[in-house]
Design a protein around this motif. Structure first.
Motif, PDB file in Angstrom:
ATOM      1  N   GLY A 144      -5.297   1.779   3.215  1.00 20.15           N
ATOM      2  CA  GLY A 144      -5.271   1.912   4.667  1.00 20.15           C
ATOM      3  C   GLY A 144      -6.417   1.129   5.276  1.00 20.15           C
ATOM      4  O   GLY A 144      -6.963   0.221   4.666  1.00 20.15           O
ATOM      5  N   ARG A 145      -6.817   1.503   6.465  1.00 18.98           N
ATOM      6  CA  ARG A 145      -7.910   0.796   7.141  1.00 18.98           C
ATOM      7  C   ARG A 145      -9.261   1.274   6.617  1.00 18.98           C
ATOM      8  O   ARG A 145      -9.400   2.439   6.213  1.00 18.98           O
ATOM      9  CB  ARG A 145      -7.825   1.001   8.647  1.00 18.98           C
ATOM     10  CG  ARG A 145      -7.714   2.451   9.049  1.00 18.98           C
ATOM     11  CD  ARG A 145      -7.413   2.608  10.526  1.00 18.98           C
ATOM     12  NE  ARG A 145      -7.130   4.015  10.816  1.00 18.98           N
ATOM     13  CZ  ARG A 145      -7.527   4.642  11.910  1.00 18.98           C
ATOM     14  NH1 ARG A 145      -8.239   3.993  12.819  1.00 18.98           N
ATOM     15  NH2 ARG A 145      -7.205   5.901  12.100  1.00 18.98           N
ATOM     16  N   PRO A 146     -10.271   0.431   6.638  1.00 12.20           N
ATOM     17  CA  PRO A 146     -11.616   0.819   6.167  1.00 12.20           C
ATOM     18  C   PRO A 146     -12.340   1.636   7.230  1.00 12.20           C
ATOM     19  O   PRO A 146     -13.336   1.201   7.815  1.00 12.20           O
ATOM     20  CB  PRO A 146     -12.295  -0.523   5.898  1.00 12.20           C
ATOM     21  CG  PRO A 146     -11.618  -1.479   6.823  1.00 12.20           C
ATOM     22  CD  PRO A 146     -10.196  -1.016   6.945  1.00 12.20           C
ATOM     23  N   GLU A 187      -1.615  -6.630   3.412  1.00 11.43           N
ATOM     24  CA  GLU A 187      -1.918  -7.779   4.260  1.00 11.43           C
ATOM     25  C   GLU A 187      -2.095  -7.373   5.716  1.00 11.43           C
ATOM     26  O   GLU A 187      -2.842  -8.006   6.468  1.00 11.43           O
ATOM     27  CB  GLU A 187      -0.801  -8.834   4.152  1.00 11.43           C
ATOM     28  CG  GLU A 187      -0.709  -9.497   2.792  1.00 11.43           C
ATOM     29  CD  GLU A 187       0.230  -8.764   1.846  1.00 11.43           C
ATOM     30  OE1 GLU A 187       0.414  -7.546   2.042  1.00 11.43           O
ATOM     31  OE2 GLU A 187       0.776  -9.404   0.936  1.00 11.43           O
ATOM     32  N   PHE A 188      -1.399  -6.313   6.138  1.00  8.18           N
ATOM     33  CA  PHE A 188      -1.523  -5.873   7.526  1.00  8.18           C
ATOM     34  C   PHE A 188      -2.962  -5.489   7.846  1.00  8.18           C
ATOM     35  O   PHE A 188      -3.538  -5.940   8.844  1.00  8.18           O
ATOM     36  CB  PHE A 188      -0.585  -4.696   7.800  1.00  8.18           C
ATOM     37  CG  PHE A 188      -0.821  -4.041   9.133  1.00  8.18           C
ATOM     38  CD1 PHE A 188      -0.445  -4.667  10.300  1.00  8.18           C
ATOM     39  CD2 PHE A 188      -1.423  -2.800   9.214  1.00  8.18           C
ATOM     40  CE1 PHE A 188      -0.670  -4.081  11.532  1.00  8.18           C
ATOM     41  CE2 PHE A 188      -1.653  -2.197  10.432  1.00  8.18           C
ATOM     42  CZ  PHE A 188      -1.271  -2.838  11.595  1.00  8.18           C
ATOM     43  N   TYR A 189      -3.564  -4.653   7.009  1.00  8.40           N
ATOM     44  CA  TYR A 189      -4.931  -4.212   7.257  1.00  8.40           C
ATOM     45  C   TYR A 189      -5.923  -5.364   7.067  1.00  8.40           C
ATOM     46  O   TYR A 189      -6.916  -5.462   7.790  1.00  8.40           O
ATOM     47  CB  TYR A 189      -5.280  -3.039   6.345  1.00  8.40           C
ATOM     48  CG  TYR A 189      -4.472  -1.806   6.666  1.00  8.40           C
ATOM     49  CD1 TYR A 189      -4.718  -1.069   7.821  1.00  8.40           C
ATOM     50  CD2 TYR A 189      -3.442  -1.392   5.828  1.00  8.40           C
ATOM     51  CE1 TYR A 189      -3.963   0.043   8.133  1.00  8.40           C
ATOM     52  CE2 TYR A 189      -2.683  -0.275   6.135  1.00  8.40           C
ATOM     53  CZ  TYR A 189      -2.950   0.438   7.291  1.00  8.40           C
ATOM     54  OH  TYR A 189      -2.196   1.531   7.600  1.00  8.40           O
ATOM     55  N   GLN A 190      -5.644  -6.220   6.122  1.00  8.23           N
ATOM     56  CA  GLN A 190      -6.533  -7.365   5.918  1.00  8.23           C
ATOM     57  C   GLN A 190      -6.518  -8.291   7.134  1.00  8.23           C
ATOM     58  O   GLN A 190      -7.544  -8.868   7.500  1.00  8.23           O
ATOM     59  CB  GLN A 190      -6.097  -8.122   4.657  1.00  8.23           C
ATOM     60  CG  GLN A 190      -6.296  -7.308   3.381  1.00  8.23           C
ATOM     61  CD  GLN A 190      -5.457  -7.825   2.235  1.00  8.23           C
ATOM     62  OE1 GLN A 190      -4.971  -8.957   2.253  1.00  8.23           O
ATOM     63  NE2 GLN A 190      -5.251  -6.992   1.219  1.00  8.23           N
ATOM     64  N   SER A 191      -5.352  -8.436   7.768  1.00 10.96           N
ATOM     65  CA  SER A 191      -5.257  -9.254   8.968  1.00 10.96           C
ATOM     66  C   SER A 191      -5.882  -8.557  10.164  1.00 10.96           C
ATOM     67  O   SER A 191      -6.627  -9.159  10.943  1.00 10.96           O
ATOM     68  CB  SER A 191      -3.786  -9.582   9.253  1.00 10.96           C
ATOM     69  OG  SER A 191      -3.651 -10.254  10.466  1.00 10.96           O
ATOM     70  N   THR A 222      -2.071  -7.210  -2.307  1.00  9.01           N
ATOM     71  CA  THR A 222      -0.869  -7.069  -1.501  1.00  9.01           C
ATOM     72  C   THR A 222      -0.463  -5.604  -1.417  1.00  9.01           C
ATOM     73  O   THR A 222      -0.982  -4.751  -2.130  1.00  9.01           O
ATOM     74  CB  THR A 222       0.293  -7.881  -2.101  1.00  9.01           C
ATOM     75  OG1 THR A 222       0.541  -7.430  -3.439  1.00  9.01           O
ATOM     76  CG2 THR A 222      -0.040  -9.362  -2.131  1.00  9.01           C
ATOM     77  N   TYR A 223       0.480  -5.346  -0.539  1.00 11.30           N
ATOM     78  CA  TYR A 223       0.983  -3.988  -0.322  1.00 11.30           C
ATOM     79  C   TYR A 223       1.483  -3.373  -1.634  1.00 11.30           C
ATOM     80  O   TYR A 223       2.138  -4.040  -2.440  1.00 11.30           O
ATOM     81  CB  TYR A 223       2.113  -4.039   0.699  1.00 11.30           C
ATOM     82  CG  TYR A 223       2.877  -2.757   0.883  1.00 11.30           C
ATOM     83  CD1 TYR A 223       2.401  -1.756   1.716  1.00 11.30           C
ATOM     84  CD2 TYR A 223       4.090  -2.556   0.235  1.00 11.30           C
ATOM     85  CE1 TYR A 223       3.109  -0.578   1.897  1.00 11.30           C
ATOM     86  CE2 TYR A 223       4.811  -1.382   0.406  1.00 11.30           C
ATOM     87  CZ  TYR A 223       4.315  -0.398   1.239  1.00 11.30           C
ATOM     88  OH  TYR A 223       5.023   0.762   1.417  1.00 11.30           O
ATOM     89  N   CYS A 224       1.172  -2.116  -1.831  1.00  4.32           N
ATOM     90  CA  CYS A 224       1.614  -1.391  -3.027  1.00  4.32           C
ATOM     91  C   CYS A 224       2.723  -0.411  -2.642  1.00  4.32           C
ATOM     92  O   CYS A 224       2.524   0.468  -1.790  1.00  4.32           O
ATOM     93  CB  CYS A 224       0.440  -0.634  -3.646  1.00  4.32           C
ATOM     94  SG  CYS A 224       0.874   0.313  -5.134  1.00  4.32           S
ATOM     95  N   LYS A 225       3.879  -0.563  -3.232  1.00  5.86           N
ATOM     96  CA  LYS A 225       5.005   0.313  -2.925  1.00  5.86           C
ATOM     97  C   LYS A 225       4.742   1.723  -3.454  1.00  5.86           C
ATOM     98  O   LYS A 225       4.102   1.896  -4.490  1.00  5.86           O
ATOM     99  CB  LYS A 225       6.289  -0.241  -3.552  1.00  5.86           C
ATOM    100  CG  LYS A 225       6.704  -1.592  -2.994  1.00  5.86           C
ATOM    101  CD  LYS A 225       7.971  -2.087  -3.663  1.00  5.86           C
ATOM    102  CE  LYS A 225       8.380  -3.460  -3.101  1.00  5.86           C
ATOM    103  NZ  LYS A 225       9.595  -3.979  -3.759  1.00  5.86           N
ATOM    104  N   PRO A 226       5.257   2.733  -2.757  1.00  6.19           N
ATOM    105  CA  PRO A 226       5.013   4.122  -3.178  1.00  6.19           C
ATOM    106  C   PRO A 226       5.388   4.414  -4.625  1.00  6.19           C
ATOM    107  O   PRO A 226       4.679   5.145  -5.308  1.00  6.19           O
ATOM    108  CB  PRO A 226       5.872   4.936  -2.206  1.00  6.19           C
ATOM    109  CG  PRO A 226       5.906   4.113  -0.966  1.00  6.19           C
ATOM    110  CD  PRO A 226       5.961   2.683  -1.453  1.00  6.19           C
TER     111      PRO A 226
END
Length: 615
Positions: free
Chosen positions: A433-435, A458-462, A483-487
């Motif tokens: 998630g976000r830092p 990538e969303f949070y990194q951007s 990269t995003y990790c799937k559940p």
């Protein structure tokens, strides 16, 4: 002699914008153009406002019987185009007078060039009063691909990716990548158009960064069929595969008929647990979801979606046993409306985030009335219940405690990965998630203790790109991006880390319930993600204050609570203590699954139904 240009204009419900776009085309100093205008199933007043334009001999007008997507319309336009040079004019964007001539003069100079692109203006978010886009670029907008409005290309055999193949906001994946193999792209070096900024641009509907995503996309374009969808966070969603795999869940006669109202926050797949128990589900979803709101239609399960326009008739037909309204602020108005419209049906109100948003948005009254009038209330933790009791009263009303974002048990894999720290001797922590509350200087302190931080998505990194740059500047490789990790991969991927981060904040309530903030009351959704992987959870020590998440971590013995980052560095390097914490989380992690509570939850629903009918 000038060649001719075919301009393709796809449009969907842009009646308020389209005349301005058309006016900009008719004002071009390059006169040898044709317009192929494709109405992609608009349901607004588009046809009325364009009547006097489509009578022009240069305009050919086509209308799809239903929305078929951007790629379909652009391929159709290219198929119908009479000329070699193709331009695009989305119906919410505008050309400046020399746009077509500038693109044409640049592209026609050499046979090696296959595409020319102009500069453009974009983004008016910093200057709302002016109304004009204030940023400009001579090529691609940062973190974007070339936009349709700025491009002219020669007709080739390339095809735009259509919705049936996959959906993405990335035009490189849709077309430019293919076209680049045919020749060079050249810039005009001048700004001759505007990519008009507004909330319903397609890329914002597709992208979570702007509050969009697959659920919002499907709602906006009235799509019922399963999709393949690339999110901006890097996640690839294949609803078609999910649909084939999950829709065989049987429905047992005689179980509850549950009408789900609102939205489901994170981990919406938990609803399949109801169906596995034999209960029938119906869904009525909010129309204005944000990034954290999951709404139907869903590819998983067998949820039958209702429509707000004909709601009461549908409710009379299905006769639900109970209404389960949830979860976040965006659901309040809809849940309140449904409750007041159906006073004879038992309703359970399950609320998470958050009361202060409701106050700021002017819906505190509706939120309070939901709590006060609901036949059953579900709170995410005991501290939240006690906090709401200050305002709601009627403490004897039936209630239950359950976090709103719990994932299904099927994501709790049983095998852990080898710790990275066992292989390289360093400590590795993860943020899912976000830092939140962590400064770059904090990471620099931890780096001195040989502690790495791994940031996923990538969303949070951007979204936090300046933060990422600053951390890399201070401590380089100690911040690792993934990269995003799937559940379904949470256990395998995240269990290799030594610990995971929750929100870091300093409470100020001094043990007084009335002074609690949302940080004090909340359970962050990432708690369950970390629990799935068996990770101890890092959070600032707020002893002496009322903090629900700290109380949970302390009671279960799964938290790493710290007063300073140097102290945290020492704790994370204490191999023996960390091993005890990891074992505690692993043994108790099923308590963070929705399945763990399903029977109690159904019994609670039955109590609510019984109490309602006894009145």
């Amino acid at each position: 002699m000038q060649n001719f240009i075919s301009v393709i204009m796809p449009t969907y419900n842009q009646g308020a914008f389209i005349r301005r776009s058309l006016t900009s085309l008719f004002a071009q100093d390059f006169k040898n153009w044709e317009l192929i205008l494709i109405n992609d199933g608009s349901t607004d007043y588009t046809e009325q406002v364009i009547e006097d334009y489509i009578d022009d001999s240069r305009v050919r007008y086509y209308k799809n019987d239903q929305n078929k997507g951007l790629g379909f319309c652009l391929n159709l336009g290219i198929l119908y185009a009479k000329h070699e040079f193709i331009c695009y004019l989305p119906s919410d964007d505008i050309y400046y007078a020399n746009h077509l001539s500038s693109l044409y003069n640049t592209l026609s100079k050499t046979d090696a060039s296959v595409l020319s692109y102009s500069g453009l203006y974009y983004d008016n978010t910093d200057n709302y009063a002016n109304g004009l886009s204030i940023k400009k670029v001579l090529g691609m907008i940062p973190d974007q691909s070339l936009q349709l409005v700025q491009v002219m290309h020669k007709k080739k055999y390339c095809q735009w990716v259509e919705r049936e193949e996959f959906v993405t906001g990335n035009l490189n994946k849709m077309f430019w990548g293919q076209l680049s193999k045919e020749g060079t792209f050249v810039g005009t070096g001048t700004v001759t158009c505007e990519w008009v900024s507004h909330p319903h641009q397609r890329h914002k509907i597709v992208s979570e960064k702007y509050g969009g995503g697959i659920h919002f996309y499907k709602k906006h374009y009235s799509i019922k069929a399963p999709l393949k969808f690339y999110t901006e966070s890097g996640n690839y969603i294949n609803e078609k595969t999910q649909s084939a795999k999950n829709r065989n869940i049987s429905i047992t006669p005689g179980k509850l008929k549950i009408l789900i109202v609102g939205e489901l926050g994170f981990n919406p797949e938990r609803l399949t647990v109801f169906e596995k128990e034999g209960h029938r589900l119906f869904g009525l979803w909010i129309s204005n979801p944000d990034i954290q709101n999951a709404i139907g239609p869903f590819s998983f399960g067998n949820i039958i979606d209702l429509e707000i326009e004909n709601l009461q008739t549908q409710i009379e037909e299905i006769k639900p046993d109970i209404i389960y309204a949830l979860l976040n602020t965006q659901a309040v108005r809809l849940a309140h409306y449904v409750m007041r419209s159906n006073p004879n049906i038992p309703i359970v109100w399950h609320f998470k985030e958050g009361p202060f948003f409701c106050r700021n948005r002017g819906i505190w009254k509706e939120m309070v009335e939901l709590f006060y009038n609901a036949d059953g209330r579900i709170y995410i933790n005991q501290q939240c219940k006690e906090w709401f009791d200050q305002f709601i009263g009627d403490k004897n009303r039936l209630s239950y405690i359950l976090d709103g974002d719990l994932p299904p048990l099927k994501w709790f894999a049983n095998e852990r990965s080898t710790l990275l720290s066992n292989m390289d001797g360093n400590i590795h922590t993860v943020i899912a998630g976000r830092p939140y509350g962590i400064k770059p200087s904090d990471i620099a302190i931890l780096a001195k203790h040989n502690i790495y931080l791994h940031l996923y998505g990538e969303f949070y990194q951007s979204k936090w790109k300046n933060w990422v740059k600053e951390v890399h500047k201070l401590c380089g490789e100690y911040l690792q991006l993934h990269t995003y990790c799937k559940p379904k991969d949470w256990t395998k991927e995240l269990s290799k880390y030594d610990a995971g981060w929750l929100h870091c904040f300093a409470s100020t309530n001094n043990g007084e319930l009335m002074r609690c903030s949302w940080n004090d009351l909340n359970y962050p959704a990432r708690i369950s993600t970390l629990a799935v992987a068996g990770l101890p959870m890092i959070q600032k020590n707020n002893s002496g204050h009322l903090v629900a998440s700290q109380k949970l971590l302390t009671e279960l013995g799964v938290g790493v609570l710290f007063n300073s980052y140097n102290e945290l560095g020492k704790q994370l390097n204490d191999e023996k203590s960390m091993e005890i914490l990891r074992q505690n989380v692993w043994e108790k992690r099923l308590q963070f699954s929705f399945d763990y509570y399903i029977h109690d939850l159904i019994n609670f629903f039955k109590q609510v139904i019984k109490a309602k009918h006894a009145v």
